[in-house]
Design a protein around this motif. Structure first.
Motif, PDB file in Angstrom:
ATOM      1  N   SER A 166       0.444  -1.155   0.220  1.00 33.30           N
ATOM      2  CA  SER A 166       0.340   0.028  -0.014  1.00 33.30           C
ATOM      3  C   SER A 166       0.897   0.957  -0.064  1.00 33.30           C
ATOM      4  O   SER A 166       0.045   2.297  -0.114  1.00 33.30           O
ATOM      5  CB  SER A 166      -1.120   0.465   1.160  1.00 33.30           C
ATOM      6  OG  SER A 166       0.011  -0.009   2.303  1.00 33.30           O
ATOM      7  N   GLY A 167       1.947   0.894  -0.087  1.00 33.97           N
ATOM      8  CA  GLY A 167       2.708   2.568  -0.116  1.00 33.97           C
ATOM      9  C   GLY A 167       3.693   2.500   1.433  1.00 33.97           C
ATOM     10  O   GLY A 167       4.336   3.471   1.132  1.00 33.97           O
ATOM     11  N   VAL A 168       3.851   2.145   2.065  1.00 30.04           N
ATOM     12  CA  VAL A 168       4.331   2.063   3.380  1.00 30.04           C
ATOM     13  C   VAL A 168       4.913   0.894   3.701  1.00 30.04           C
ATOM     14  O   VAL A 168       4.442  -0.362   3.732  1.00 30.04           O
ATOM     15  CB  VAL A 168       3.103   2.615   4.415  1.00 30.04           C
ATOM     16  CG1 VAL A 168       3.572   2.220   5.652  1.00 30.04           C
ATOM     17  CG2 VAL A 168       2.213   3.263   4.571  1.00 30.04           C
ATOM     18  N   VAL A 169       6.632   2.134   4.407  1.00 30.57           N
ATOM     19  CA  VAL A 169       7.589   0.473   4.611  1.00 30.57           C
ATOM     20  C   VAL A 169       8.206   0.673   5.613  1.00 30.57           C
ATOM     21  O   VAL A 169       8.076   1.717   6.547  1.00 30.57           O
ATOM     22  CB  VAL A 169       8.655   0.976   3.443  1.00 30.57           C
ATOM     23  CG1 VAL A 169       9.870   0.301   3.549  1.00 30.57           C
ATOM     24  CG2 VAL A 169       8.180   0.600   1.861  1.00 30.57           C
ATOM     25  N   VAL A 170       8.040  -0.514   6.526  1.00 30.74           N
ATOM     26  CA  VAL A 170       8.520  -0.256   8.098  1.00 30.74           C
ATOM     27  C   VAL A 170       9.826  -0.217   7.344  1.00 30.74           C
ATOM     28  O   VAL A 170      10.812  -1.681   7.595  1.00 30.74           O
ATOM     29  CB  VAL A 170       7.870  -1.238   8.688  1.00 30.74           C
ATOM     30  CG1 VAL A 170       8.424  -1.396  10.581  1.00 30.74           C
ATOM     31  CG2 VAL A 170       5.880  -1.465   8.208  1.00 30.74           C
ATOM     32  N   VAL A 171      10.830   0.390   8.866  1.00 22.61           N
ATOM     33  CA  VAL A 171      12.049   0.306   8.902  1.00 22.61           C
ATOM     34  C   VAL A 171      12.766   0.519  10.604  1.00 22.61           C
ATOM     35  O   VAL A 171      11.786   0.689  10.866  1.00 22.61           O
ATOM     36  CB  VAL A 171      12.967   1.272   7.437  1.00 22.61           C
ATOM     37  CG1 VAL A 171      12.623   1.498   6.424  1.00 22.61           C
ATOM     38  CG2 VAL A 171      12.768   2.689   8.116  1.00 22.61           C
ATOM     39  N   TYR A 172      13.562  -0.176  11.283  1.00 24.12           N
ATOM     40  CA  TYR A 172      14.253  -0.077  11.802  1.00 24.12           C
ATOM     41  C   TYR A 172      15.614   0.563  11.593  1.00 24.12           C
ATOM     42  O   TYR A 172      16.385   0.822  11.111  1.00 24.12           O
ATOM     43  CB  TYR A 172      14.239  -1.020  12.010  1.00 24.12           C
ATOM     44  CG  TYR A 172      13.307  -2.636  12.468  1.00 24.12           C
ATOM     45  CD1 TYR A 172      12.353  -1.890  14.170  1.00 24.12           C
ATOM     46  CD2 TYR A 172      12.542  -2.365  11.126  1.00 24.12           C
ATOM     47  CE1 TYR A 172      11.349  -2.958  13.915  1.00 24.12           C
ATOM     48  CE2 TYR A 172      11.547  -3.662  11.947  1.00 24.12           C
ATOM     49  CZ  TYR A 172      10.631  -4.226  12.669  1.00 24.12           C
ATOM     50  OH  TYR A 172       9.754  -4.616  12.627  1.00 24.12           O
ATOM     51  N   ASP A 173      15.784   1.882  12.752  1.00 25.14           N
ATOM     52  CA  ASP A 173      16.943   2.763  12.981  1.00 25.14           C
ATOM     53  C   ASP A 173      18.004   1.778  14.216  1.00 25.14           C
ATOM     54  O   ASP A 173      17.777   0.951  14.025  1.00 25.14           O
ATOM     55  CB  ASP A 173      16.613   4.124  14.196  1.00 25.14           C
ATOM     56  CG  ASP A 173      15.762   3.742  14.624  1.00 25.14           C
ATOM     57  OD1 ASP A 173      17.000   2.996  15.625  1.00 25.14           O
ATOM     58  OD2 ASP A 173      15.278   4.765  15.691  1.00 25.14           O
ATOM     59  N   ASP A 174      19.258   2.554  14.091  1.00 21.84           N
ATOM     60  CA  ASP A 174      20.177   1.296  14.537  1.00 21.84           C
ATOM     61  C   ASP A 174      20.254   1.074  16.026  1.00 21.84           C
ATOM     62  O   ASP A 174      21.326   0.500  16.843  1.00 21.84           O
ATOM     63  CB  ASP A 174      21.339   2.820  14.149  1.00 21.84           C
ATOM     64  CG  ASP A 174      21.257   3.762  15.151  1.00 21.84           C
ATOM     65  OD1 ASP A 174      20.243   4.312  15.398  1.00 21.84           O
ATOM     66  OD2 ASP A 174      22.413   4.420  14.903  1.00 21.84           O
ATOM     67  N   GLN A 175      19.229   2.076  16.407  1.00 25.03           N
ATOM     68  CA  GLN A 175      18.817   1.612  17.997  1.00 25.03           C
ATOM     69  C   GLN A 175      17.422   0.751  18.317  1.00 25.03           C
ATOM     70  O   GLN A 175      16.826   0.277  19.320  1.00 25.03           O
ATOM     71  CB  GLN A 175      18.078   2.926  18.638  1.00 25.03           C
ATOM     72  CG  GLN A 175      19.185   4.443  18.608  1.00 25.03           C
ATOM     73  CD  GLN A 175      20.308   3.589  19.806  1.00 25.03           C
ATOM     74  OE1 GLN A 175      20.784   2.761  20.632  1.00 25.03           O
ATOM     75  NE2 GLN A 175      21.878   3.905  19.053  1.00 25.03           N
ATOM     76  N   GLY A 176      17.615   0.169  16.656  1.00 22.08           N
ATOM     77  CA  GLY A 176      15.617  -0.696  16.912  1.00 22.08           C
ATOM     78  C   GLY A 176      14.451  -0.855  16.942  1.00 22.08           C
ATOM     79  O   GLY A 176      13.701  -1.211  17.289  1.00 22.08           O
ATOM     80  N   ARG A 177      14.398   0.837  16.895  1.00 21.44           N
ATOM     81  CA  ARG A 177      13.046   1.496  17.125  1.00 21.44           C
ATOM     82  C   ARG A 177      12.208   1.539  15.276  1.00 21.44           C
ATOM     83  O   ARG A 177      13.468   1.788  14.407  1.00 21.44           O
ATOM     84  CB  ARG A 177      13.784   2.790  17.247  1.00 21.44           C
ATOM     85  CG  ARG A 177      13.865   3.106  18.392  1.00 21.44           C
ATOM     86  CD  ARG A 177      13.487   4.952  19.054  1.00 21.44           C
ATOM     87  NE  ARG A 177      14.585   5.321  18.058  1.00 21.44           N
ATOM     88  CZ  ARG A 177      16.195   5.983  18.546  1.00 21.44           C
ATOM     89  NH1 ARG A 177      15.823   6.687  19.954  1.00 21.44           N
ATOM     90  NH2 ARG A 177      16.813   6.457  17.767  1.00 21.44           N
ATOM     91  N   ARG A 178      11.486   1.064  15.394  1.00 26.03           N
ATOM     92  CA  ARG A 178      10.415   0.580  14.304  1.00 26.03           C
ATOM     93  C   ARG A 178       9.831   2.277  13.909  1.00 26.03           C
ATOM     94  O   ARG A 178       9.452   2.907  14.803  1.00 26.03           O
ATOM     95  CB  ARG A 178       8.998   0.260  14.864  1.00 26.03           C
ATOM     96  CG  ARG A 178       8.285  -0.457  13.521  1.00 26.03           C
ATOM     97  CD  ARG A 178       7.256  -0.924  14.349  1.00 26.03           C
ATOM     98  NE  ARG A 178       6.418  -1.520  12.836  1.00 26.03           N
ATOM     99  CZ  ARG A 178       5.591  -2.302  12.372  1.00 26.03           C
ATOM    100  NH1 ARG A 178       5.903  -3.388  13.072  1.00 26.03           N
ATOM    101  NH2 ARG A 178       4.387  -1.773  11.296  1.00 26.03           N
ATOM    102  N   THR A 179       9.664   2.369  12.348  1.00 29.66           N
ATOM    103  CA  THR A 179       9.570   4.115  11.853  1.00 29.66           C
ATOM    104  C   THR A 179       8.481   3.092  10.787  1.00 29.66           C
ATOM    105  O   THR A 179       9.198   1.771  10.338  1.00 29.66           O
ATOM    106  CB  THR A 179      10.991   4.524  11.736  1.00 29.66           C
ATOM    107  OG1 THR A 179      11.406   4.838  12.999  1.00 29.66           O
ATOM    108  CG2 THR A 179      10.155   5.640  11.501  1.00 29.66           C
ATOM    109  N   GLU A 180       8.059   3.595  10.207  1.00 32.87           N
ATOM    110  CA  GLU A 180       7.091   3.969   9.373  1.00 32.87           C
ATOM    111  C   GLU A 180       7.149   4.998   8.240  1.00 32.87           C
ATOM    112  O   GLU A 180       7.268   6.161   8.980  1.00 32.87           O
ATOM    113  CB  GLU A 180       5.385   3.735   9.147  1.00 32.87           C
ATOM    114  CG  GLU A 180       5.111   2.014   9.843  1.00 32.87           C
ATOM    115  CD  GLU A 180       3.750   1.899  10.674  1.00 32.87           C
ATOM    116  OE1 GLU A 180       2.703   2.758  10.000  1.00 32.87           O
ATOM    117  OE2 GLU A 180       3.198   1.437  10.876  1.00 32.87           O
ATOM    118  N   ARG A 181       8.046   4.542   6.802  1.00 37.30           N
ATOM    119  CA  ARG A 181       7.506   5.378   5.985  1.00 37.30           C
ATOM    120  C   ARG A 181       6.968   5.085   5.142  1.00 37.30           C
ATOM    121  O   ARG A 181       7.319   4.090   3.876  1.00 37.30           O
ATOM    122  CB  ARG A 181       8.992   5.918   6.387  1.00 37.30           C
ATOM    123  CG  ARG A 181       9.400   5.506   5.456  1.00 37.30           C
ATOM    124  CD  ARG A 181      11.130   5.886   5.704  1.00 37.30           C
ATOM    125  NE  ARG A 181      12.294   5.675   5.261  1.00 37.30           N
ATOM    126  CZ  ARG A 181      13.679   5.500   4.748  1.00 37.30           C
ATOM    127  NH1 ARG A 181      14.350   6.249   5.915  1.00 37.30           N
ATOM    128  NH2 ARG A 181      14.525   4.919   4.131  1.00 37.30           N
TER     129      ARG A 181
END
Length: 112
Positions: free
Chosen positions: A87-102
């Motif tokens: 649907s156009g949303v990608v889930v990524v994780y930063d170097d601290q393991g925090r989840r972000t959708e973008r």
């Protein structure tokens, strides 16, 4: 249903349950439920050795069922992520393991 003494029948049913969990046969598990409940109701007093064997089998099955449950939850999470990506949303994780959708990044441009 088998015509074995009840403690032995319980052991066989618990082993059948384990095999169905390992095979992912959820329909077969539901079929075993009534047989297992019936065998437990009809069970005469067991010896300490019989009770220990049944307890060990039940404990082993509990571990299998918990692992299967974790696998199902992980699969559901992954399917949700796939649907979000479609649907156009990608889930990524930063170097601290925090989840972000973008939104997904556009492909890089190349000069010819």
């Amino acid at each position: 249903m088998r015509s074995e003494p009840t403690p032995l029948l319980l052991e066989h049913l618990l082993e059948d349950m384990r095999q169905k969990v390992i095979a992912g046969d959820l329909v077969g598990l539901a079929d075993l439920e009534s047989g297992l409940a019936d065998a437990m109701e009809r069970q005469p007093p067991a010896t300490a050795e019989q009770a220990q064997r049944v307890r060990a089998l039940a404990s082993r099955n509990l571990g299998c069922l918990e692992a299967a449950s974790r696998g199902v939850r992980a699969a559901r999470r992954r399917l949700t992520e796939i649907r979000q990506a479609a649907s156009g949303v990608v889930v990524v994780y930063d170097d601290q393991g925090r989840r972000t959708e973008r939104p997904p990044e556009p492909p890089p441009r190349q000069r010819l």
